[in-house]
Structures are given as structure tokens and as C-alpha cells.
Design a protein around this motif. Sequence first.
Motif, PDB file in Angstrom:
ATOM      1  N   THR A 169      34.126  38.066  35.511  1.00 20.45           N
ATOM      2  CA  THR A 169      35.509  38.125  36.028  1.00 20.45           C
ATOM      3  C   THR A 169      35.670  37.861  37.535  1.00 20.45           C
ATOM      4  O   THR A 169      34.393  37.741  38.156  1.00 20.45           O
ATOM      5  CB  THR A 169      36.276  39.142  35.522  1.00 20.45           C
ATOM      6  OG1 THR A 169      37.564  39.049  35.549  1.00 20.45           O
ATOM      7  CG2 THR A 169      35.857  40.676  36.311  1.00 20.45           C
ATOM      8  N   TRP A 213      37.966  39.372  41.016  1.00 23.07           N
ATOM      9  CA  TRP A 213      38.892  40.559  41.522  1.00 23.07           C
ATOM     10  C   TRP A 213      38.806  40.499  43.014  1.00 23.07           C
ATOM     11  O   TRP A 213      37.792  40.050  43.863  1.00 23.07           O
ATOM     12  CB  TRP A 213      38.296  41.759  40.829  1.00 23.07           C
ATOM     13  CG  TRP A 213      37.218  42.520  41.669  1.00 23.07           C
ATOM     14  CD1 TRP A 213      37.175  43.195  42.515  1.00 23.07           C
ATOM     15  CD2 TRP A 213      35.803  42.213  41.053  1.00 23.07           C
ATOM     16  NE1 TRP A 213      35.729  43.729  42.871  1.00 23.07           N
ATOM     17  CE2 TRP A 213      34.792  43.035  41.909  1.00 23.07           C
ATOM     18  CE3 TRP A 213      34.974  41.506  40.201  1.00 23.07           C
ATOM     19  CZ2 TRP A 213      33.518  43.032  41.895  1.00 23.07           C
ATOM     20  CZ3 TRP A 213      33.735  41.440  40.004  1.00 23.07           C
ATOM     21  CH2 TRP A 213      33.011  42.336  40.868  1.00 23.07           C
ATOM     22  N   ALA A 267      44.085  41.346  31.497  1.00 21.60           N
ATOM     23  CA  ALA A 267      43.375  40.437  32.608  1.00 21.60           C
ATOM     24  C   ALA A 267      42.187  39.763  32.443  1.00 21.60           C
ATOM     25  O   ALA A 267      42.082  38.604  33.160  1.00 21.60           O
ATOM     26  CB  ALA A 267      43.444  41.308  33.952  1.00 21.60           C
ATOM     27  N   ARG A 304      44.394  36.838  30.450  1.00 19.73           N
ATOM     28  CA  ARG A 304      45.176  35.677  31.244  1.00 19.73           C
ATOM     29  C   ARG A 304      45.966  36.778  32.083  1.00 19.73           C
ATOM     30  O   ARG A 304      45.951  37.921  32.005  1.00 19.73           O
ATOM     31  CB  ARG A 304      46.218  35.279  30.247  1.00 19.73           C
ATOM     32  CG  ARG A 304      47.193  35.981  29.662  1.00 19.73           C
ATOM     33  CD  ARG A 304      47.782  35.315  28.556  1.00 19.73           C
ATOM     34  NE  ARG A 304      48.563  34.150  28.717  1.00 19.73           N
ATOM     35  CZ  ARG A 304      49.824  33.869  29.252  1.00 19.73           C
ATOM     36  NH1 ARG A 304      50.422  35.063  29.533  1.00 19.73           N
ATOM     37  NH2 ARG A 304      50.300  32.666  29.557  1.00 19.73           N
ATOM     38  N   VAL A 343      46.950  38.760  35.819  1.00 20.44           N
ATOM     39  CA  VAL A 343      46.453  39.664  36.822  1.00 20.44           C
ATOM     40  C   VAL A 343      46.980  41.001  36.470  1.00 20.44           C
ATOM     41  O   VAL A 343      48.143  41.404  36.320  1.00 20.44           O
ATOM     42  CB  VAL A 343      46.443  39.483  38.212  1.00 20.44           C
ATOM     43  CG1 VAL A 343      45.780  39.911  39.328  1.00 20.44           C
ATOM     44  CG2 VAL A 343      46.025  37.922  38.495  1.00 20.44           C
ATOM     45  N   TYR A 344      45.973  41.887  36.726  1.00 17.85           N
ATOM     46  CA  TYR A 344      46.274  43.471  36.736  1.00 17.85           C
ATOM     47  C   TYR A 344      45.836  44.010  37.990  1.00 17.85           C
ATOM     48  O   TYR A 344      44.867  43.864  38.465  1.00 17.85           O
ATOM     49  CB  TYR A 344      45.353  44.064  35.542  1.00 17.85           C
ATOM     50  CG  TYR A 344      45.785  45.686  35.560  1.00 17.85           C
ATOM     51  CD1 TYR A 344      46.994  46.262  34.893  1.00 17.85           C
ATOM     52  CD2 TYR A 344      44.723  46.727  35.639  1.00 17.85           C
ATOM     53  CE1 TYR A 344      47.394  47.446  34.948  1.00 17.85           C
ATOM     54  CE2 TYR A 344      45.282  48.189  35.570  1.00 17.85           C
ATOM     55  CZ  TYR A 344      46.484  48.470  35.173  1.00 17.85           C
ATOM     56  OH  TYR A 344      46.695  49.667  34.936  1.00 17.85           O
ATOM     57  N   GLY A 378      41.652  39.570  37.425  1.00 20.87           N
ATOM     58  CA  GLY A 378      42.075  38.403  36.658  1.00 20.87           C
ATOM     59  C   GLY A 378      40.843  37.467  36.397  1.00 20.87           C
ATOM     60  O   GLY A 378      40.623  36.903  37.538  1.00 20.87           O
ATOM     61  N   HIS A 429      43.073  33.864  36.262  1.00 17.75           N
ATOM     62  CA  HIS A 429      44.299  33.397  37.173  1.00 17.75           C
ATOM     63  C   HIS A 429      44.065  34.105  38.612  1.00 17.75           C
ATOM     64  O   HIS A 429      45.068  34.472  39.264  1.00 17.75           O
ATOM     65  CB  HIS A 429      45.504  33.814  36.553  1.00 17.75           C
ATOM     66  CG  HIS A 429      45.506  33.096  35.182  1.00 17.75           C
ATOM     67  ND1 HIS A 429      46.057  33.626  34.082  1.00 17.75           N
ATOM     68  CD2 HIS A 429      45.551  31.743  34.859  1.00 17.75           C
ATOM     69  CE1 HIS A 429      46.171  32.711  32.915  1.00 17.75           C
ATOM     70  NE2 HIS A 429      45.835  31.574  33.369  1.00 17.75           N
ATOM     71  N   THR A 485      44.621  30.991  40.647  1.00 17.44           N
ATOM     72  CA  THR A 485      45.036  30.115  39.629  1.00 17.44           C
ATOM     73  C   THR A 485      44.881  28.638  40.199  1.00 17.44           C
ATOM     74  O   THR A 485      45.466  28.192  41.222  1.00 17.44           O
ATOM     75  CB  THR A 485      46.541  30.449  39.533  1.00 17.44           C
ATOM     76  OG1 THR A 485      46.811  31.599  39.132  1.00 17.44           O
ATOM     77  CG2 THR A 485      47.108  29.440  38.289  1.00 17.44           C
ATOM     78  N   TYR A 513      50.607  44.805  35.730  1.00 19.23           N
ATOM     79  CA  TYR A 513      50.155  43.456  35.220  1.00 19.23           C
ATOM     80  C   TYR A 513      51.471  42.425  35.224  1.00 19.23           C
ATOM     81  O   TYR A 513      52.560  42.588  35.270  1.00 19.23           O
ATOM     82  CB  TYR A 513      50.106  43.852  33.631  1.00 19.23           C
ATOM     83  CG  TYR A 513      49.627  42.532  32.900  1.00 19.23           C
ATOM     84  CD1 TYR A 513      48.203  41.794  33.091  1.00 19.23           C
ATOM     85  CD2 TYR A 513      50.686  41.812  32.367  1.00 19.23           C
ATOM     86  CE1 TYR A 513      47.899  40.700  32.569  1.00 19.23           C
ATOM     87  CE2 TYR A 513      50.100  40.371  31.617  1.00 19.23           C
ATOM     88  CZ  TYR A 513      48.770  39.945  31.829  1.00 19.23           C
ATOM     89  OH  TYR A 513      48.658  38.783  30.998  1.00 19.23           O
TER      90      TYR A 513
END
Length: 209
Positions: free
Chosen positions: A11, A13, A45, A48, A50-51, A64, A67, A70, A199
Motif C-alpha cells: 500500500t 501512505w 482503504a 479504494r 483514503v483513510y 490508500g 488512490h 490518484t 474515510y
Amino acid sequence: MGSVAGFSYKTSWLAVRNRTPSEVADALELQDRKILDWATGTDRAYQRGVYVATPVPGWTLAHGRLHLPTGFDATEPPFPGWLRQLSRHLGEVQFFANERVPDYHAWARARHGELLRGYCFNGKRGEVPLFVGTPTADEIELGVGLRGMEPGWERWSDDEWTAWYETTPSESDVMAMAGRWSTDPSAIDDATVTEGGIYGLPPSVSDTS
């Protein structure tokens, strides 16, 4: 099936110093916002959106997989400008990414509109598409991120390529860099994250769920 708490591998971040989740969500222009707990938000996340949460004192993390950012990633030309712009709004912003397949690993740090350091390795293409600034003491100590695509690389010998590859990172090196610069998300004690986070979806992502 219940959510798995936390995030770390496979992922991307952001780590933002001393900003609230609302401030970070505003800078990312997140829409269709929901307040979610740590486990649910980080799990979602990965799929899909973002958190944004504050799991550790002093750092707000925005996670995320698809995204963040993005439409491009750290291998592409828009990335440095995107991170600079975020840091104009938020102060110090750090970016991390790791994907074992296709061997995509990155870290970058911007402050008040200046990209101080940026490194990205694309193992699929065997290149470093992002190399901004000089390697930090942390990179030097870990022995990673030390070399970009230097002049004359097209004519490197096998030994030179081997020496270059020895400085390229793995996913665990990304986590080590995050731990040195801000916080390693894989080391967060999920049970201590009791407050919900935000989120949402970036402007270019529609809510079809």
C-alpha cells in the motif's frame, strides 16, 4: 468477515506531522466522508479511497492503496509537484509506498512546499524514476536509496549493475525508513487506536458503492 486492523505492506501512505485528520482530509479534498474505526477504515482503504487517522502522537497517517495519490504514483512526473503542494498546506508531509509485486518501493519528504528528498525504485523496469536531493543519514545507515540512474548507466558492466542493485530497497526497507522518519505502521499496537478516523474519496473517484 471482520476487518483486519492496521496497514503496512502492499500500500501507500502519508505521515503528516502535527496535523489533525480533518486538516489532512481537507488538503486531500476527500469527499463522501465517513467516521470509521481504525480496523474498518484501514481495511476499506486497501480497496479504494483514503483513510486518515492519528494512531500515534504527533503523526496523522493517511492510507490508500489505489488512490494515494490518484491517477499516478511516485514513478511518474506529477508526483513531486503533488507532494510539494500538500506540504504547502500541511507543513511536513512524508510519503511511503511498498508493493512486492511489481517491486515498487518509495519514500519522500517535503516541508513547506519544498521536496527535500525523494526516492523511488521500480524493480519491474529496473530503474530509479525518482531521485531528488541527497541520501539522508538513515538511508546511508540502511544502505538503500543511495544511487539513482547515474550518467552512463546504459554502459554499466555486470559488476556495476550488481553494485547498483545492492542499494535498491525491499518492502521491509520502506518500513524501516518510515520508522526512522516518522512511524512504522506495522509496529502500531492496534488496540491503542481508540478514536475513529476519516474515510473519504478523492475528487476524481466516484462513490459507486
